[in-house]
Design a protein around this motif. Structure first.
Motif, mmCIF file in Angstrom:
data_model
loop_
_atom_site.group_PDB
_atom_site.id
_atom_site.type_symbol
_atom_site.label_atom_id
_atom_site.label_comp_id
_atom_site.label_asym_id
_atom_site.label_seq_id
_atom_site.Cartn_x
_atom_site.Cartn_y
_atom_site.Cartn_z
ATOM 1 N N GLY A 156 0.796 -1.221 0.000
ATOM 2 C CA GLY A 156 0.000 0.000 0.000
ATOM 3 C C GLY A 156 0.823 1.263 0.000
ATOM 4 N N TRP A 157 1.974 1.249 0.703
ATOM 5 C CA TRP A 157 2.830 2.432 0.787
ATOM 6 C C TRP A 157 4.294 2.063 0.553
ATOM 7 N N SER A 158 4.543 0.971 -0.121
ATOM 8 C CA SER A 158 5.919 0.480 -0.239
ATOM 9 C C SER A 158 6.151 -0.235 -1.556
ATOM 10 N N THR A 159 7.427 -0.375 -1.891
ATOM 11 C CA THR A 159 7.879 -1.241 -2.980
ATOM 12 C C THR A 159 8.972 -2.122 -2.405
ATOM 13 N N THR A 160 8.839 -3.434 -2.530
ATOM 14 C CA THR A 160 9.749 -4.372 -1.881
ATOM 15 C C THR A 160 10.411 -5.254 -2.920
ATOM 16 N N ILE A 161 11.702 -5.537 -2.687
ATOM 17 C CA ILE A 161 12.539 -6.226 -3.674
ATOM 18 C C ILE A 161 13.277 -7.373 -3.004
ATOM 19 N N LEU A 162 13.379 -8.491 -3.707
ATOM 20 C CA LEU A 162 14.125 -9.670 -3.246
ATOM 21 C C LEU A 162 15.281 -9.902 -4.195
ATOM 22 N N ASN A 163 16.502 -10.076 -3.641
ATOM 23 C CA ASN A 163 17.631 -10.386 -4.526
ATOM 24 C C ASN A 163 17.938 -11.873 -4.496
ATOM 25 N N SER A 164 18.885 -12.309 -5.317
ATOM 26 C CA SER A 164 19.146 -13.731 -5.495
ATOM 27 C C SER A 164 19.792 -14.373 -4.265
ATOM 28 N N ARG A 165 20.274 -13.585 -3.311
ATOM 29 C CA ARG A 165 20.831 -14.129 -2.082
ATOM 30 C C ARG A 165 19.785 -14.303 -0.997
#
Length: 733
Positions: A156-165
């Protein structure tokens, strides 16, 4: 003399004699280099195995944690190309409302990004409401330091990212309703774990390396390699490990390849959930620390009340195993095994391996919950009225909207209102059939849609060719559609009408026929700005511009003309050849790997072929001969034209500025910008005709299009009629 009979030679067994089923068991143990070396040993392997979808999907998802997409899971060539490019070419782009800095870039990025508002434009109303916007995709530069990006989701108020580690980063704030310690920041925040656990990204620890995550409206769930469930609600606080009293989340912490009994976690609008093998879909209220509980004192939350969605426990027997009992077999025949599910505001909707779709209503209050018996949504999964065969393959959705994917390539959209009617209150009138309320947008049918990402009022479709199309409404012209304009002419040429006092941007019905693509090429933004300014002759084009603004039918056709002209820029004739080492693998300059949306903003994970993108950019720029003449004449002390022609041009451009909603010379004199003086409107850089002094764009001599309209009318003007690149669509608006 008798001779000893010769011994028959036993035939040698070759690797090529092994059946493919046996080879398939070996492939997962080979890295990409070894697999390709094996395929090079035999022509048959090269032709039949090199693009094996199962191998490349497994390799890509294992190495980079990329989520699976059922619609393309059998496309071996696509997975092979992604595996090769994702290592060096993954980029993150965001657009829409930048509330709480959830886009990951500040206001300065908007001014430097190609296609941003020209200097001197009238401030938009929404800026006075206290938040900034990006109406075009802008790259989040800080994500280049995160390593290989595997997944991206919006809250709702965020952008979240996952990396390969397995490290999770977030921009903005997780819960915007908390008055807060969560200070908005442009730089990403690493989501941490309680004291005593390794810091995120320090080493591959199965208990804290996240293999799959889900971003809800105001909380984030993560599933670790070992099968542990973590929950975040505040980016300044470490995660809470989730355990439940009545459901066992079995964990195996021996290696990354281990699998627990938790298959997937989903953070819904206001609930948490997990699919647990043998149990089904478990749903609970999101966990939070109490006001008097410190992070150092509490690292695990025990959930007392957990609701299980009925009839979701079934798992298809494998090998020689059999159904445990008659009742289980009946569930398998009537419902099947859950293959995917979503959690909306008040419903859990799931699809099963026999092609059926079900919905179950949730009732949660004061920590306790009840989930009603699922109802089969036949109108969403039957093949046709004459063929009752279930054919659903996937389900995707968020908040109050969702979509069902079918085997024939069609995509059906529905909403909360459709689901409310499947549980009518006693004595209520019969609701209209679900089939009458399902939306079937032509642009989504058999166009290779792999993902649908839903915000509050808008949504995006990701297609198998790596392009995004946009639909819906952007509140207060916040740019959530990613089609440009910032409430001004560019957006109109893409098919957006700005309505009401708050200037909500609503996509025209005609745009649902063929879709409107999100552009990542900066050159296209300069081109559409040039055309929105009237092209080479604003006065000649003013009546066509007026028709486009005032008549929705004309606007729809004009926007379709621009949509066709904007396609395939990286494949058009005349593009410079590739330099040494600049490989074009067919995915294009910008290939979207994933798209996400929530609230009033969106994001995308994009593979960028820098070499091809540079060649496209270079093909759009040529030397400006008029500048060369001026520089050769030393008596010319000013680049501005003089005399009656200059006066006429000044009057025409000032009139065009008033018509397009741009500040006139009187506006500029009364309200000079605080930070920098705007360029004169006659300067080619101001309206997309030139990238800088001495250069011009190849479209600088193009006129605003003049069309023969579908209803028989002809747009006025003195230029010739424009041709359709791919033919004028014949569908109705």
């Amino acid at each position: 003399m008798a001779t000893e009979p010769s011994k028959s030679k036993e035939p040698k067994t070759s690797l090529t004699d092994l059946p493919f089923d046996v080879l398939a068991l070996v492939f997962p143990y080979l890295d990409a280099r070894s697999f390709l070396a094996l395929c090079a040993t035999c022509r048959g392997y090269q032709q039949n195995i090199r693009l094996d979808a199962a191998y490349w999907r497994h390799t890509t998802r294992t190495n980079f944690r990329v989520p699976n997409r059922p619609a393309v899971e059998s496309d071996g060539e696509r997975w092979q190309r992604l595996c090769k490019r994702i290592l060096t070419q993954s980029r993150v782009f965001t657009w829409g409302s930048n509330t709480h800095a959830c886009l990951g870039h500040d206001d300065d990025d908007h001014g430097t990004a190609a296609g941003a508002n020209p200097v001197g434009r009238r401030p938009a109303a929404r800026r006075r409401l206290g938040f900034s916007v990006s109406t075009w995709p802008v790259e989040v530069a800080s994500c280049r330091d995160m390593g290989v990006i595997a997944d991206l989701q919006c809250g709702g108020w965020s952008t979240t990212i996952l990396n390969s580690r397995g490290t999770v980063f977030t921009f903005g704030v997780i819960d915007g309703m908390i008055p807060t310690r969560q200070v908005p920041a442009v730089l990403p925040t690493v989501l941490e774990f309680p004291p005593g656990y390794p810091r995120a990204g320090e080493r591959d620890e199965p208990a804290t390396a996240i293999r799959q995550f889900s971003s809800g409206r105001s909380h984030i769930l993560g599933l670790s390699d070992s099968g542990r469930i973590w929950s975040w609600y505040d980016k300044t606080q470490p995660a809470l490990q989730v355990k439940t009293l009545h459901v066992d989340f079995t964990e195996n912490s021996t290696s990354r390849s281990s699998r627990s009994n938790v298959r997937k976690v989903v953070a819904g609008w206001n609930q948490s959930s997990a699919y647990v093998n043998g149990t089904g879909i478990a749903v609970w209220d999101p966990v939070r620390r109490g006001r008097d509980q410190q992070a150092q004192e509490l690292d695990t939350m025990l959930v007392i009340e957990t609701a299980i969605v009925p009839n979701t426990f079934y798992q298809r027997p494998k090998g020689l195993s059999r159904e445990p009992d008659h009742q289980t077999r009946l569930i398998g025949e009537a419902v099947g095994e859950v293959t995917n599910y979503i959690v909306l505001e008040s419903f859990v909707v799931f699809v099963t391996d026999i092609g059926k779709v079900f919905a179950a209503k949730m009732h949660f209050e004061n920590g306790s919950g009840l989930i009603r018996l699922p109802v089969e949504l036949r109108d969403l999964h039957v093949t046709s009225p004459t063929d009752p065969t279930p054919s659903a393959t996937d389900i995707q959705g968020a908040f109050r909207s969702f979509a069902v994917f079918k085997r024939d390539g069609s995509v059906l959209l529905a909403d909360h209102g459709c689901l409310d009617d499947i549980y009518p209150p006693p004595g209520a009138l019969s609701p209209p059939p679900l089939a009458e309320r399902i939306k079937r947008y032509p642009a989504l049918q058999n166009t290779g849609v792999t993902t649908l990402a839903f915000g509050d009022h808008h949504f995006h479709a990701l297609h198998a060719d790596g392009t995004i199309t946009s639909y819906g409404t952007e509140p207060q012209s916040c740019g959530a559609l990613g089609l440009g304009g910032d409430g001004d002419p560019e957006g109109r040429l893409r098919g957006i009408r700005y309505l009401g006092r708050m200037r909500d941007g609503q996509l025209l019905p005609q745009a649902y026929e063929t879709g409107r693509r999100v552009w990542f090429e900066p050159e296209k933004r300069q081109w559409i700005r040039f055309m929105a300014s009237g092209g080479r002759d604003p006065d000649e084009a003013k009546e066509r511009l007026r028709m486009t603004v005032n008549d929705p039918v004309v606007q729809g056709e004009v926007s379709e003309w621009f949509e066709q002209e904007g396609r395939d820029w990286d494949r058009r004739p005349g593009l410079p050849g590739a330099a040494d080492g600049d490989e074009d693998d067919g995915l294009g300059a910008y290939f979207v790997l994933n798209v996400a949306a929530a609230g009033w903003h969106s994001g995308a994970l994009v593979l960028v072929n820098e070499g091809l993108a540079s060649r496209v950019r270079d093909s759009c720029i040529v030397p400006d001969p008029t500048t060369a003449v001026e520089e050769a004449d030393p008596s010319s002390s000013s680049p501005q034209p003089q005399g009656p022609l200059a006066s006429a041009l000044s009057w025409l451009t000032n009139s065009a500025r008033w018509f397009l909603g741009l500040p006139t010379r009187a506006d500029e004199a009364a309200n000079p910008p605080q930070e920098q003086q705007p360029l004169p409107f006659t300067d080619p850089q101001m309206h997309g005709a030139s990238p800088g002094r001495g250069l011009r764009y190849v479209w600088a001599d193009d006129a605003f299009p003049r069309l023969r309209l579908r209803d028989g009318r002809e747009m006025p003007g003195e230029v010739g009629f424009s041709e359709w690149r791919f033919g004028r669509p014949e569908q109705g608006g």
